[in-house]
Scaffold this motif. Structure first.
Motif, mmCIF file in Angstrom:
data_model
loop_
_atom_site.group_PDB
_atom_site.id
_atom_site.type_symbol
_atom_site.label_atom_id
_atom_site.label_comp_id
_atom_site.label_asym_id
_atom_site.label_seq_id
_atom_site.Cartn_x
_atom_site.Cartn_y
_atom_site.Cartn_z
ATOM 1 N N GLY A 149 57.873 19.074 47.537
ATOM 2 C CA GLY A 149 57.561 18.724 46.154
ATOM 3 C C GLY A 149 57.313 17.229 46.069
ATOM 4 O O GLY A 149 57.912 16.453 46.811
ATOM 5 N N TYR A 150 56.430 16.847 45.185
ATOM 6 C CA TYR A 150 56.094 15.432 45.040
ATOM 7 C C TYR A 150 56.543 14.859 43.707
ATOM 8 O O TYR A 150 56.105 13.803 43.304
ATOM 9 C CB TYR A 150 54.591 15.222 45.249
ATOM 10 C CG TYR A 150 54.196 15.504 46.684
ATOM 11 C CD1 TYR A 150 54.387 14.543 47.665
ATOM 12 C CD2 TYR A 150 53.690 16.739 47.056
ATOM 13 C CE1 TYR A 150 54.046 14.801 48.989
ATOM 14 C CE2 TYR A 150 53.349 17.003 48.377
ATOM 15 C CZ TYR A 150 53.527 16.033 49.330
ATOM 16 O OH TYR A 150 53.205 16.285 50.643
ATOM 17 N N GLY A 151 57.428 15.572 43.033
ATOM 18 C CA GLY A 151 57.995 15.057 41.792
ATOM 19 C C GLY A 151 57.065 15.187 40.604
ATOM 20 O O GLY A 151 56.009 15.810 40.679
ATOM 21 N N THR A 152 57.482 14.597 39.515
ATOM 22 C CA THR A 152 56.709 14.622 38.286
ATOM 23 C C THR A 152 56.495 13.205 37.801
ATOM 24 O O THR A 152 57.232 12.290 38.180
ATOM 25 C CB THR A 152 57.434 15.421 37.187
ATOM 26 O OG1 THR A 152 58.713 14.825 36.959
ATOM 27 C CG2 THR A 152 57.603 16.870 37.576
ATOM 28 N N LYS A 153 55.506 13.033 36.975
ATOM 29 C CA LYS A 153 55.240 11.743 36.367
ATOM 30 C C LYS A 153 55.704 11.797 34.920
ATOM 31 O O LYS A 153 55.657 12.855 34.297
ATOM 32 C CB LYS A 153 53.741 11.426 36.418
ATOM 33 C CG LYS A 153 53.211 11.294 37.805
ATOM 34 C CD LYS A 153 51.732 10.942 37.915
ATOM 35 C CE LYS A 153 50.897 11.073 36.710
ATOM 36 N NZ LYS A 153 49.469 10.837 36.913
ATOM 37 N N PRO A 154 56.126 10.676 34.361
ATOM 38 C CA PRO A 154 56.498 10.668 32.946
ATOM 39 C C PRO A 154 55.311 11.052 32.080
ATOM 40 O O PRO A 154 54.177 10.661 32.346
ATOM 41 C CB PRO A 154 56.909 9.228 32.689
ATOM 42 C CG PRO A 154 57.222 8.659 34.031
ATOM 43 C CD PRO A 154 56.340 9.385 34.999
ATOM 44 N N LEU A 155 55.576 11.821 31.043
ATOM 45 C CA LEU A 155 54.564 12.208 30.075
ATOM 46 C C LEU A 155 54.680 11.255 28.899
ATOM 47 O O LEU A 155 55.674 11.279 28.172
ATOM 48 C CB LEU A 155 54.820 13.656 29.637
ATOM 49 C CG LEU A 155 53.824 14.277 28.689
ATOM 50 C CD1 LEU A 155 52.422 14.278 29.290
ATOM 51 C CD2 LEU A 155 54.261 15.686 28.373
ATOM 52 N N THR A 156 53.696 10.387 28.742
ATOM 53 C CA THR A 156 53.807 9.358 27.714
ATOM 54 C C THR A 156 52.782 9.491 26.619
ATOM 55 O O THR A 156 52.806 8.727 25.669
ATOM 56 C CB THR A 156 53.655 7.953 28.333
ATOM 57 O OG1 THR A 156 52.363 7.860 28.932
ATOM 58 C CG2 THR A 156 54.738 7.707 29.368
ATOM 59 N N GLY A 157 51.848 10.411 26.761
ATOM 60 C CA GLY A 157 50.804 10.521 25.747
ATOM 61 C C GLY A 157 49.671 9.559 25.996
ATOM 62 O O GLY A 157 48.731 9.497 25.233
#
Length: 162
Positions: A149-157
């Motif tokens: 898995g390569y993780g997730t990125k923050p969802l900032t809009g």
């Protein structure tokens, strides 16, 4: 990570300014930051940062806080993505079975040939087989083992024009 819709309780992503998006990015990476620390990192006083966080919570943009747990540390060494193609008549029951199966850690309803995609974490192959078989009662399944898995990125809009 939960996907935040473009509009929740009257707050739209377009109404979030750069500071709001910075606060969201920080809290998605480190949800236990204090209001003072968030303020320090985004250039606001503690009361101003705390007021923004409270507004984001009340408007439904921030829906909660949680601990992120490493499944391998819990002995869940097998991670698989299971896709299910089912009928509309079977959809609700398939969702009920998935919700009642602790190894299913996320469920997404999708368009295309498949209807549902499940993230599954199991301690061994035998248990994965049982989970797949329980879902296969509702239609054809395709299972893929996750190598890394390569993780997730923050969802900032942040997007075009942001």
């Amino acid at each position: 990570m939960q996907v935040i819709s473009k509009q929740m309780a009257g707050e739209t992503m377009e109404s979030l300014d750069r500071t709001d998006r910075e606060i969201l990015a920080l809290l998605q990476q480190e949800g236990r930051l204090s209001g003072a620390e968030v303020g320090r990192r985004v250039g606001l006083s503690q009361p101003a940062a705390s007021a923004r966080i409270l507004r984001l919570e009340k408007s439904g943009v921030i829906t909660g806080y949680r601990a992120v747990v490493d499944p391998v540390a819990l002995g869940l060494n097998i991670h698989a993505v299971v896709r299910l193609r089912t009928t509309h008549a079977q959809l609700a029951r398939a969702l009920e079975v998935a919700a009642a199966t602790p190894e299913v850690t996320s469920t997404v309803r999708v368009t295309g040939e498949d209807c549902l995609i499940f993230d599954v974490h199991c301690p061994q192959a035998g248990r994965l087989e049982e989970v797949v078989d329980s879902l296969a009662r509702f239609g054809p399944v395709t299972t893929a083992l996750v190598l890394r898995g390569y993780g997730t990125k923050p969802l900032t809009g942040a997007g075009p024009g942001a």
